[in-house]
Enzyme design. Structure first.
Site, PDB file in Angstrom:
ATOM      1  N   LYS A   1      44.764  43.716  35.265  1.00 26.26           N
ATOM      2  CA  LYS A   1      45.636  42.732  35.153  1.00 26.26           C
ATOM      3  C   LYS A   1      44.947  41.612  34.366  1.00 26.26           C
ATOM      4  O   LYS A   1      44.206  40.865  34.677  1.00 26.26           O
ATOM      5  CB  LYS A   1      46.074  42.128  36.368  1.00 26.26           C
TER       6      LYS A   1
ATOM      7  N   GLU B   1      32.309  38.295  38.561  1.00 25.84           N
ATOM      8  CA  GLU B   1      31.803  37.507  37.532  1.00 25.84           C
ATOM      9  C   GLU B   1      32.419  36.197  37.398  1.00 25.84           C
ATOM     10  O   GLU B   1      33.450  36.099  36.844  1.00 25.84           O
ATOM     11  CB  GLU B   1      31.964  38.240  36.159  1.00 25.84           C
TER      12      GLU B   1
ATOM     13  N   CYS C   1      31.633  31.020  30.325  1.00 29.36           N
ATOM     14  CA  CYS C   1      30.951  30.889  31.692  1.00 29.36           C
ATOM     15  C   CYS C   1      29.441  30.701  31.467  1.00 29.36           C
ATOM     16  O   CYS C   1      28.894  30.052  32.663  1.00 29.36           O
ATOM     17  CB  CYS C   1      31.051  32.154  32.355  1.00 29.36           C
TER      18      CYS C   1
ATOM     19  N   GLU D   1      31.193  23.009  36.814  1.00 25.30           N
ATOM     20  CA  GLU D   1      31.449  23.380  35.488  1.00 25.30           C
ATOM     21  C   GLU D   1      32.534  22.774  35.144  1.00 25.30           C
ATOM     22  O   GLU D   1      33.626  22.336  35.688  1.00 25.30           O
ATOM     23  CB  GLU D   1      31.932  24.676  35.929  1.00 25.30           C
TER      24      GLU D   1
HETATM   25  P1  NAD Z   1      41.062  31.876  37.738  1.00 25.81           P
HETATM   26  O1  NAD Z   1      40.115  32.307  38.984  1.00 25.81           O
HETATM   27  O2  NAD Z   1      41.907  30.960  37.982  1.00 25.81           O
HETATM   28  O3  NAD Z   1      41.854  33.255  37.051  1.00 25.81           O
HETATM   29  C1  NAD Z   1      41.283  34.508  36.641  1.00 25.81           C
HETATM   30  C2  NAD Z   1      42.228  35.523  36.966  1.00 25.81           C
HETATM   31  O4  NAD Z   1      42.515  35.643  38.332  1.00 25.81           O
HETATM   32  C3  NAD Z   1      43.590  35.266  36.221  1.00 25.81           C
HETATM   33  O5  NAD Z   1      44.117  36.636  35.518  1.00 25.81           O
HETATM   34  C4  NAD Z   1      44.485  35.141  37.161  1.00 25.81           C
HETATM   35  O6  NAD Z   1      45.862  35.413  37.091  1.00 25.81           O
HETATM   36  C5  NAD Z   1      43.785  35.831  38.445  1.00 25.81           C
HETATM   37  N1  NAD Z   1      44.165  35.278  39.712  1.00 25.81           N
HETATM   38  C6  NAD Z   1      44.425  33.963  40.316  1.00 25.81           C
HETATM   39  N2  NAD Z   1      44.704  34.012  41.533  1.00 25.81           N
HETATM   40  C7  NAD Z   1      44.517  35.177  42.093  1.00 25.81           C
HETATM   41  C8  NAD Z   1      44.518  35.715  43.380  1.00 25.81           C
HETATM   42  N3  NAD Z   1      44.848  35.143  44.486  1.00 25.81           N
HETATM   43  N4  NAD Z   1      44.410  37.419  43.518  1.00 25.81           N
HETATM   44  C9  NAD Z   1      43.976  37.873  42.441  1.00 25.81           C
HETATM   45  N5  NAD Z   1      44.001  37.503  41.006  1.00 25.81           N
HETATM   46  C10 NAD Z   1      44.095  36.056  40.899  1.00 25.81           C
HETATM   47  O7  NAD Z   1      39.983  31.679  36.411  1.00 25.81           O
HETATM   48  P2  NAD Z   1      40.419  30.970  35.342  1.00 25.81           P
HETATM   49  O8  NAD Z   1      40.431  29.428  35.516  1.00 25.81           O
HETATM   50  O9  NAD Z   1      41.465  31.580  34.619  1.00 25.81           O
HETATM   51  O10 NAD Z   1      39.097  31.078  34.460  1.00 25.81           O
HETATM   52  C11 NAD Z   1      38.065  30.068  34.408  1.00 25.81           C
HETATM   53  C12 NAD Z   1      36.758  30.877  35.044  1.00 25.81           C
HETATM   54  O11 NAD Z   1      36.404  31.948  34.681  1.00 25.81           O
HETATM   55  C13 NAD Z   1      35.568  29.757  35.036  1.00 25.81           C
HETATM   56  O12 NAD Z   1      35.079  29.632  36.285  1.00 25.81           O
HETATM   57  C14 NAD Z   1      34.710  30.795  34.186  1.00 25.81           C
HETATM   58  O13 NAD Z   1      33.142  30.212  34.330  1.00 25.81           O
HETATM   59  C15 NAD Z   1      34.951  32.395  34.820  1.00 25.81           C
HETATM   60  N6  NAD Z   1      34.420  32.929  33.586  1.00 25.81           N
HETATM   61  C16 NAD Z   1      33.326  33.967  34.274  1.00 25.81           C
HETATM   62  C17 NAD Z   1      32.886  34.745  33.228  1.00 25.81           C
HETATM   63  C18 NAD Z   1      31.687  35.567  33.480  1.00 25.81           C
HETATM   64  O14 NAD Z   1      31.641  36.760  33.057  1.00 25.81           O
HETATM   65  N7  NAD Z   1      30.729  35.319  34.734  1.00 25.81           N
HETATM   66  C19 NAD Z   1      33.595  35.131  31.901  1.00 25.81           C
HETATM   67  C20 NAD Z   1      34.625  34.177  31.656  1.00 25.81           C
HETATM   68  C21 NAD Z   1      35.080  33.289  32.440  1.00 25.81           C
END
Ligand code: NAD
Length: 482
Positions: free
Chosen positions: A178, A252, A287, A387
């Site tokens: 997803k 991650e 990230c 962050e």
């Molecule tokens: P998010 O956690 O809000 O969303 C990420 C994904 O999770 C989306 O596809 C979302 O639809 C899904 N999601 C949301 N709630 C969910 C639930 N309850 N159950 C299952 N799936 C759910 O994150 P974001 O705000 O979109 O992304 C930003 C974050 O991602 C930042 O903290 C960033 O640092 C991190 N990030 C980490 C890496 C890494 O490899 N370490 C890489 C890129 C981004």
């Protein structure tokens, strides 16, 4: 809307124009206007995709490794052949500038080829104890989990897919993925290429969906492992959802990575990297970016002045313009959140030395923020501790090596650590002392596929990259023979 490619739910070889999860109105972040309506999966489509992946697993895990390798190499070739289109889709997805998005496609090709090479190198361990009198032969089998639920975020839509799907398929798992509803266009093409490469039906399904679809995927009883990229708050919900069935998860997450600039560093290189990787590239939406710069006192004022000059010179604007290096942030919510952090940092007493505002004029409709640099940031303040995921750099002075390590480690995150110094012994010592999942010295590149990547603390658990990246999708069975 005509200029955006159609997006589908891909459920076990079927392409669906609509989904029971409703519709997401995708906005072009550089104009704020709706440019596409994206069908979203609901629990019903997730269930169908998982059942198909479960059925496909029985044959996929027995598919000879060389056949899995051939298919993954074919996928890598197709990604490479479609580099220009992936570049366009990256810009459509989230406003990543055309000038930088190409490099990310090259990286996706490398990750896919690298894991193609692992299919026939997966091996366990052997030990024997005949000479000790116990008389046993012991060995381990590395077995694929089964169906893996993959959930990714929006900041690097193609590379995030390439970091997870190829190692899962190489290990012999099947996949239901997803992607973020905010960035559907790269994922659509990726799925097209999986089909073109000839992977058997059901081995991989990609369904855009909102958080509810993600939840349905996580709790599905036939999903044996979750691999997630996103924020710590969502990761915590996922871990809670996994707890009932002890389902393992690779997480991650975010970071607040320190970039320690010692007074013996090559300041030109440290300045370019420190500024571009925090407030330029992806508008700070990465990230592992070095978003806290810790500078040793003798070069503190000089570095602060030089970084602010670089930040002010970064061309921000229309991501389709090849001269632009930084585009908009992903959406209005991110814009408001980041501007709020900037305002509170001013109130907290940090010294604003570059940027600090939303960009108006021709760019007023989009979500553009000036590359922003604060100096004299209190290491305990909100800006130093949380962050931002936007183009905001926090600079803080330090005196001794011990000081630098103490400030760097004073965070709940633990993703990356950066060291700038000409002294090898200092680099080696400080690298050992940083409490992070990786350390990058003097400009070593992010996300090299050979190097395991992944954080500790609220930056997550598990690794992507290297042998450990494929082992995330394998479980160990021990066999003992008397
Ligand atoms: P998010 O956690 O809000 O969303 C990420 C994904 O999770 C989306 O596809 C979302 O639809 C899904 N999601 C949301 N709630 C969910 C639930 N309850 N159950 C299952 N799936 C759910 O994150 P974001 O705000 O979109 O992304 C930003 C974050 O991602 C930042 O903290 C960033 O640092 C991190 N990030 C980490 C890496 C890494 O490899 N370490 C890489 C890129 C981004």
């Amino acid at each position: 809307m005509a200029s955006r490619p159609a997006v589908h739910l891909h459920v076990a070889g079927e392409r669906m124009d609509t989904g029971s999860g409703g519709v997401h109105e995708h906005r072009d972040p550089s104009t704020g206007e709706v440019d596409a309506r994206i069908p979203l999966a609901g629990p019903g489509e997730v269930d169908r995709a998982v059942n198909a992946a479960d059925a496909a697993f029985r044959d996929w895990k027995r598919t000879p490794p060389e056949e899995r390798r051939r298919l993954l190499l074919r996928l890598a070739d197709l990604i490479e052949a479609n580099a220009e289109e992936f570049g366009r889709r990256g810009t459509m997805d989230n406003g990543t500038p055309a000038s930088v998005v190409g490099g990310m496609t090259g990286s996706a090709v490398e990750w896919t080829r690298y894991y193609a090479g692992w299919t026939d190198k997966i091996a366990g361990e052997l030990s024997s104890s005949f000479t000790s009198g116990v008389g046993e032969l012991n060995y381990t089998l590395l077995e694929p989990y089964g169906v893996v639920g993959i959930i990714i975020t929006w900041n690097g839509p193609l590379i995030s897919l390439a970091m997870k799907i190829p190692p899962a398929l190489a290990a012999g798992c099947t996949v239901v993925c997803k992607p973020s509803e905010l960035t559907p266009f790269s994922a659509e093409l990726f799925m097209d290429l999986i089909e073109q490469a000839g992977f058997p039906t059901g081995v991989c399904s990609i369904l855009p969906g909102d958080p509810a679809a993600g939840e349905a995927l996580v709790v599905h009883p036939k999903v044996r492992k979750v691999s997630f990229t996103g924020g710590p708050a969502t990761a915590s919900k996922i871990l809670h959802a996994c707890a009932d069935t002890m389902k393992p998860a690779t997480l991650e997450l975010g970071g607040k990575s320190a970039n320690i600039v010692f007074d013996d560093a090559d300041l030109d290189a440290a300045c370019g990297l420190g500024a571009m990787m925090s407030v330029g590239v992806l508008s700070g939406q990465g990230c592992a970016f070095p978003t806290r710069m810790l500078v040793q006192r003798p070069v503190y004022e000089e570095m602060t002045a030089r970084v602010s000059v670089v930040a002010k010179s970064i061309p921000v604007g229309d991501p389709w313009d090849p001269a632009v290096l930084a585009g908009p942030v992903v959406n209005e919510a991110a814009l408001e959140r980041i501007l709020g952090i900037i305002e509170r940092a001013k109130i907290d007493g940090a010294r604003l030395v570059a940027g600090g505002s939303r960009i108006g004029g021709d760019l007023a409709g989009g979500y553009f923020i000036e590359p922003t640099v604060f100096a004299d940031v209190d290491p305990h303040s909100e800006l130093a501790q949380n962050e931002v995921f936007g183009p905001v750099l926090a600079i803080t002075p330090f005196d001794s090596d011990e000081d630098a390590v103490r400030i760097a480690n004073n965070t709940r995150y633990g993703l990356s650590g950066y060291i700038q110094t000409q002294s090898l012994s200092r680099a080696l010592r400080v690298a050992e002392e940083l409490v992070t999942g990786e350390v990058l010295v003097n400009g070593a590149a992010n996300l090299r596929v050979q190097r395991p990547f992944g954080g500790i603390g609220i930056s997550g658990m598990g690794k992507e990259g290297g042998r450990l990246g494929v082992e995330e999708f394998l479980r160990v069975k021990s066999v003992g023979i008397a």
